[in-house]
Write a protein that holds these residues in place. Structure first.
Motif, PDB file in Angstrom:
ATOM      1  N   VAL A 168       0.832  -1.195   0.000  1.00 37.50           N
ATOM      2  CA  VAL A 168       0.000   0.000   0.000  1.00 37.50           C
ATOM      3  C   VAL A 168       0.873   1.254   0.000  1.00 37.50           C
ATOM      4  CG1 VAL A 168      -0.180  -0.052   2.541  1.00 37.50           C
ATOM      5  CG2 VAL A 168      -1.880   1.214   1.194  1.00 37.50           C
ATOM      6  N   GLU A 169       0.433   2.281  -0.742  1.00 35.68           N
ATOM      7  CA  GLU A 169       1.121   3.573  -0.744  1.00 35.68           C
ATOM      8  C   GLU A 169       0.160   4.634  -0.222  1.00 35.68           C
ATOM      9  OE1 GLU A 169       3.535   6.698  -3.664  1.00 35.68           O
ATOM     10  OE2 GLU A 169       2.508   4.946  -4.528  1.00 35.68           O
ATOM     11  N   PHE A 170       0.566   5.289   0.886  1.00 41.19           N
ATOM     12  CA  PHE A 170      -0.213   6.375   1.451  1.00 41.19           C
ATOM     13  C   PHE A 170       0.319   7.718   0.933  1.00 41.19           C
ATOM     14  CE2 PHE A 170      -0.290   3.015   4.796  1.00 41.19           C
ATOM     15  CZ  PHE A 170      -1.649   2.755   4.782  1.00 41.19           C
ATOM     16  N   ASP A 171      -0.426   8.788   1.236  1.00 39.68           N
ATOM     17  CA  ASP A 171       0.033  10.114   0.810  1.00 39.68           C
ATOM     18  C   ASP A 171       0.968  10.759   1.833  1.00 39.68           C
ATOM     19  OD1 ASP A 171      -2.024  10.353   2.630  1.00 39.68           O
ATOM     20  OD2 ASP A 171      -2.871  12.165   1.720  1.00 39.68           O
ATOM     21  N   TYR A 172       1.113  10.129   2.999  1.00 43.07           N
ATOM     22  CA  TYR A 172       2.048  10.615   4.020  1.00 43.07           C
ATOM     23  C   TYR A 172       2.751   9.413   4.647  1.00 43.07           C
ATOM     24  CZ  TYR A 172      -0.167  15.237   3.899  1.00 43.07           C
ATOM     25  OH  TYR A 172      -0.636  16.459   3.499  1.00 43.07           O
ATOM     26  N   ALA A 177      -6.716   3.761   6.892  1.00 41.91           N
ATOM     27  CA  ALA A 177      -6.437   5.021   6.194  1.00 41.91           C
ATOM     28  C   ALA A 177      -7.509   6.059   6.524  1.00 41.91           C
ATOM     29  CB  ALA A 177      -6.370   4.774   4.693  1.00 41.91           C
ATOM     30  N   PHE A 203       6.646   6.323   0.891  1.00 41.99           N
ATOM     31  CA  PHE A 203       5.393   6.108   1.611  1.00 41.99           C
ATOM     32  C   PHE A 203       4.753   4.759   1.268  1.00 41.99           C
ATOM     33  CE2 PHE A 203       5.016  10.980   0.994  1.00 41.99           C
ATOM     34  CZ  PHE A 203       5.975  11.194   1.997  1.00 41.99           C
ATOM     35  N   VAL A 209       3.772   6.928   7.516  1.00 40.09           N
ATOM     36  CA  VAL A 209       3.020   6.381   8.641  1.00 40.09           C
ATOM     37  C   VAL A 209       3.997   5.688   9.585  1.00 40.09           C
ATOM     38  CG1 VAL A 209       1.155   4.829   9.322  1.00 40.09           C
ATOM     39  CG2 VAL A 209       1.046   6.017   7.126  1.00 40.09           C
ATOM     40  N   LEU A 258      -5.773   9.460   6.062  1.00 41.60           N
ATOM     41  CA  LEU A 258      -4.804   9.192   4.988  1.00 41.60           C
ATOM     42  C   LEU A 258      -5.519   8.861   3.688  1.00 41.60           C
ATOM     43  CD1 LEU A 258      -2.476   6.841   7.064  1.00 41.60           C
ATOM     44  CD2 LEU A 258      -1.887   9.165   6.343  1.00 41.60           C
ATOM     45  N   LYS A 259      -4.857   9.153   2.592  1.00 40.81           N
ATOM     46  CA  LYS A 259      -5.337   8.715   1.286  1.00 40.81           C
ATOM     47  C   LYS A 259      -4.485   7.558   0.796  1.00 40.81           C
ATOM     48  CE  LYS A 259      -7.158  13.159  -0.289  1.00 40.81           C
ATOM     49  NZ  LYS A 259      -7.026  14.237  -1.305  1.00 40.81           N
ATOM     50  N   ILE A 260      -5.132   6.578   0.179  1.00 35.65           N
ATOM     51  CA  ILE A 260      -4.410   5.448  -0.416  1.00 35.65           C
ATOM     52  C   ILE A 260      -4.175   5.758  -1.889  1.00 35.65           C
ATOM     53  CG2 ILE A 260      -4.555   3.015  -1.078  1.00 35.65           C
ATOM     54  CD1 ILE A 260      -6.056   2.493   1.507  1.00 35.65           C
TER      55      ILE A 260
END
Length: 299
Positions: free
Chosen positions: A225-229, A271, A251, A231, A276-278
């Motif tokens: 998974v890639e988040f926008d920030y 998320a 990320f 973690v 968070l955004k995925i």
């Protein structure tokens, strides 16, 4: 039972090559015997083919003891050693006829195995002129020559190119329709392509004996998974059934779960709850080679 091994141990001086190895192979099974180099695969195969004796324990092939009924075992087994011994100055058909005379089988068997192993176009050539793939075919033809009930194949695809590997795999699969096959390799994909059961050996001891379907059923689930920030890994470790968290790049996180249940909803909930955004999300499973590496400690 085609092969029975009970508490087999083998020592070379002070070194233990095998320690208390036990298993059975039923008639008609194609079993992969896996392990890293030096694990004891070839040693056990040499014991099963009566080439060397065990230090302790007992083994039988087709009901014949490898110590008390050597001739009967040899008649029952078609053996392809890791280093395929061939008379390079002989022609293919000449070599097979020579071995047919030793086995006391008819020349008709020679023509049958030539056709069976796809050697018809090469039968008139000297073995020295053949590619590695065709030399392996000659070795397989020789192993099949006396129509044995059990095939014992030690690293049959070592050193072959991808096309040759597929060809030899197909030959082994076809042979396995009528015979018991005990196949040694250190390549997990080999077993996955050919066998329905795997025995894994490491440092002379059996560490797994399962059907391929059972091994696959216990594979861990991995979600990338890639988040926008960024973690904190500690936060991700609070996910249910989480086994491992690995920050692979920026990320992007690789999450390993100890469950077959689809854990993507849990990742979406995480998320959402954390604002968070995925950006991307992929699922993948550990392949059998990764499982093999875990079992043998080769990581």
């Amino acid at each position: 039972m085609s092969i029975q091994v009970e508490n087999i141990s083998k020592k070379y001086g002070d070194q233990n090559a095998l320690t208390g190895v036990s298993f059975e192979v039923k008639k008609g099974e194609i079993v992969g015997f896996l392990g890293p180099n030096g694990a004891g695969k070839s040693t056990l195969m040499k014991i099963l083919t009566t080439f060397i004796p065990a230090t302790e324990g007992s083994a039988s092939v087709n009901g014949f003891s490898v110590t008390e009924n050597k001739k009967e075992v040899q008649k029952s087994v078609g053996y392809l050693p890791e280093h395929n011994p061939l008379y390079l100055d002989m022609y293919v058909r000449e070599y097979l006829r020579f071995n047919a005379s030793i086995y006391k089988v008819s020349k008709g068997n020679v023509e049958e195995v030539i056709e069976q192993t796809g050697l018809t176009s090469e039968a008139h050539k000297k073995i020295s002129a053949l590619s590695k793939g065709y030399r392996q075919r000659v070795g397989l033809a020789n192993a099949l020559l006396h129509n044995p009930d059990v095939l014992i194949l030690d690293e049959p695809t070592t050193g072959l190119d991808p096309n040759q590997i597929v060809e030899i795999r197909n030959l082994i699969k076809n042979a396995g329709k009528e015979k018991t096959v005990f196949l040694s390799t250190h390549i997990m994909q080999e077993v996955e392509a050919i066998c329905d059961r795997v025995i894994i050996i490491n440092k002379g001891e059996i560490v797994a004996d399962k059907k391929i379907t059972e091994l696959k059923a216990h594979q861990a689930q991995i979600i990338e998974v890639e988040f926008d920030y960024r973690v904190e890994e500690v936060a991700l470790k609070n996910l249910p059934k989480i086994k491992e968290v690995n920050n692979t790049h920026d990320f992007i996180y690789e999450l390993t779960f100890a469950t077959e249940k689809d854990m993507r909803p849990a990742v979406f909930d995480f998320a959402h709850d954390n604002g968070l955004k995925i950006l991307q999300l992929n699922t993948k499973n550990k392949n059998l080679e990764q499982l093999f590496r875990e079992l043998t400690g080769d990581v």
